[in-house]
Design an enzyme around this catalytic site. Sequence first.
Site, short mmCIF file in Angstrom:
data_model
loop_
_atom_site.label_atom_id
_atom_site.label_comp_id
_atom_site.label_asym_id
_atom_site.label_seq_id
_atom_site.Cartn_x
_atom_site.Cartn_y
_atom_site.Cartn_z
N ALA A 285 0.82 -1.21 0.00
CA ALA A 285 0.00 0.00 0.00
C ALA A 285 0.87 1.27 0.00
O ALA A 285 1.97 1.25 0.53
CB ALA A 285 -0.89 -0.02 1.25
N GLY A 287 -0.04 1.41 -3.19
CA GLY A 287 -0.28 0.65 -4.41
C GLY A 287 0.29 1.18 -5.72
O GLY A 287 -0.04 0.66 -6.78
N GLY A 288 1.17 2.19 -5.66
CA GLY A 288 1.76 2.71 -6.89
C GLY A 288 2.51 1.62 -7.66
O GLY A 288 2.33 1.46 -8.87
N LYS A 289 3.33 0.87 -6.93
CA LYS A 289 4.13 -0.16 -7.62
C LYS A 289 3.26 -1.36 -7.98
O LYS A 289 3.52 -2.03 -8.98
CB LYS A 289 5.32 -0.56 -6.75
CG LYS A 289 6.30 0.59 -6.59
CD LYS A 289 7.50 0.25 -5.80
CE LYS A 289 8.25 1.53 -5.40
NZ LYS A 289 7.54 2.34 -4.38
N ASP A 306 -0.16 -5.75 3.25
CA ASP A 306 0.32 -4.56 3.96
C ASP A 306 -0.28 -4.63 5.35
O ASP A 306 -1.33 -5.24 5.55
CB ASP A 306 -0.13 -3.29 3.24
CG ASP A 306 0.70 -2.07 3.66
OD1 ASP A 306 1.58 -1.66 2.89
OD2 ASP A 306 0.47 -1.56 4.78
N GLY A 337 3.89 -8.55 7.28
CA GLY A 337 4.79 -9.21 6.33
C GLY A 337 5.96 -9.91 7.00
O GLY A 337 6.53 -10.85 6.45
N CYS A 406 12.80 4.75 -0.50
CA CYS A 406 12.88 6.08 -1.11
C CYS A 406 13.71 7.00 -0.21
O CYS A 406 13.35 8.14 0.02
CB CYS A 406 11.49 6.64 -1.39
SG CYS A 406 10.45 6.76 0.05
#
Length: 480
Positions: A285, A287-289, A306, A337, A406
């Site tokens: 989440a 969820g871009g990738k 997530d 996870g 990032c």
Amino acid sequence: MFPLYMRFISTGTVCTYARYSCLCLPCPCKQVDYIQRRGYKKKWAKNEGSKPHTVHALNHMEAFYKPVFKERWPSIRISLLTTSKYCALLNNYNSENEKVEKYLTDLGTYNAMEKAKLARAKYLEKENQQIVTEQSSLPIESLIDFPKRPSHSEVDENDDVNDDDEDVKEDIQPVVGKNTSLYDFIPTKRVYTDKELLQQHIARVATFDDSLLEVPVKVIQEQVPELPEDLKFFVYPKGDISKFPNPKMKHGNLLGYYMMDAASLLPVIALDLQENDSVLDLCAAPGGKTLAMLQTLKTENLTCIDESWSRLSRLKDISKWYIGETPSSMSVSKRDGKLLEDPFYNKVLVDVPCNTDRHVLISEDNNLFKPGRMEERLELPKEQMELLVAGIKSCKPGGTVVYSTCTLSPAQNDGVIHAAMDHLWKETDIDTVVIDISYLRPIFKDIFTFFPKTKYGQLVLPTLSSNFGPMYICKIKRIR
Ligand code: SAM
């Protein structure tokens, strides 16, 4: 300039030059240094406690990133403080995406994947890498000499043998009872204050010292994979900071494009998805990738997990706006996870929570540099390592894991890779190697600026002319 700054000192108002209070930050015009020398130190100290979290974040980066990025740092710093650049990821699920493509090119953007494909062909030509050598077709296990680790059973057996082995026993020198006594008092050279200890801890967590780790990490070459045929993203040329209009349902039944940092597509590209892959998106989440993976049209079996409900609901929204409904090949669930153990997947993306360098510099909301979130921040590398270890455990032998962040923090990038491999070597029977993905650099050199001095992964540096990233990507293969 000088009288203006004097006014800032006396009123404490915000500097229009550097965006931040001149009382807290060295200002680009250097007048603040001058003022400091004239005896204004007290005021600085007075304002220390009330610094915005964004300023704490910038000071932290000054202390820990500047020594790493050296002469590149001023450019990175100003880029991080400036609005980032986006790309438009074309939505293949939209019924009229040719119209959207035309709309995007009419805006003055170009399809960056087309350019990357040309650069890849050129690179292969140069490197003569199209020819599959005999050696690269051999199983990887036969090419790698892994350091031998004692298995748990071997350790037990040796323990038994050692018990009976008098020679070995004699070699053990008792420490207590010879020259020292348990009651000897050895004064410490220095007593550290809590603040100093905390500072040392922060420095340890923020830097990556691979000399402390015992396992040498193997890095191997792989053939340069094909770029995903159906993944298309559009960018404005270098130096053009125009913005994309928000996507609307103008063309077709769904939103035509998704705006994201183009560097976030690199982890998906590095995954090299193939039909029949069984894919796990471990920190999925918002969820871009995940959406980018779906756009490769090669996700027949995609599991997204997530631990945050609210962020998962954003993933579901994205799926609704761009795909229409959650595809039957995709499952979404809320889970921790770190608890995954079973090797069900052959491609795993571990896009971990990190410092989020851009966010902490521009927003006070939810800022990781809030004093109340210090513990959480200091725990990040450990948390990231546990997620990566879980990702590797969830991967079948022969499969690959892509780790991404990032942040520019070496400790959260190369440092986590090394720590995870160290952990796996010591605590499990799993063998892993790092796959060299430096071929991304020549392929995407027209779009991104890469840092040439990483140890294992690739790092996209934000620059003013190409203000994407930061994004760190490392690919790992599970051998056993
Ligand atoms: N991959 C996402 C994307 O491209 O939109 C961004 C992922 S974000 C950097 C990190 C995510 O990890 C957050 O959504 C957070 O909720 C999730 N996360 C943190 N700890 C987790 C855990 N133990 N298990 C699963 N997800 C976790």
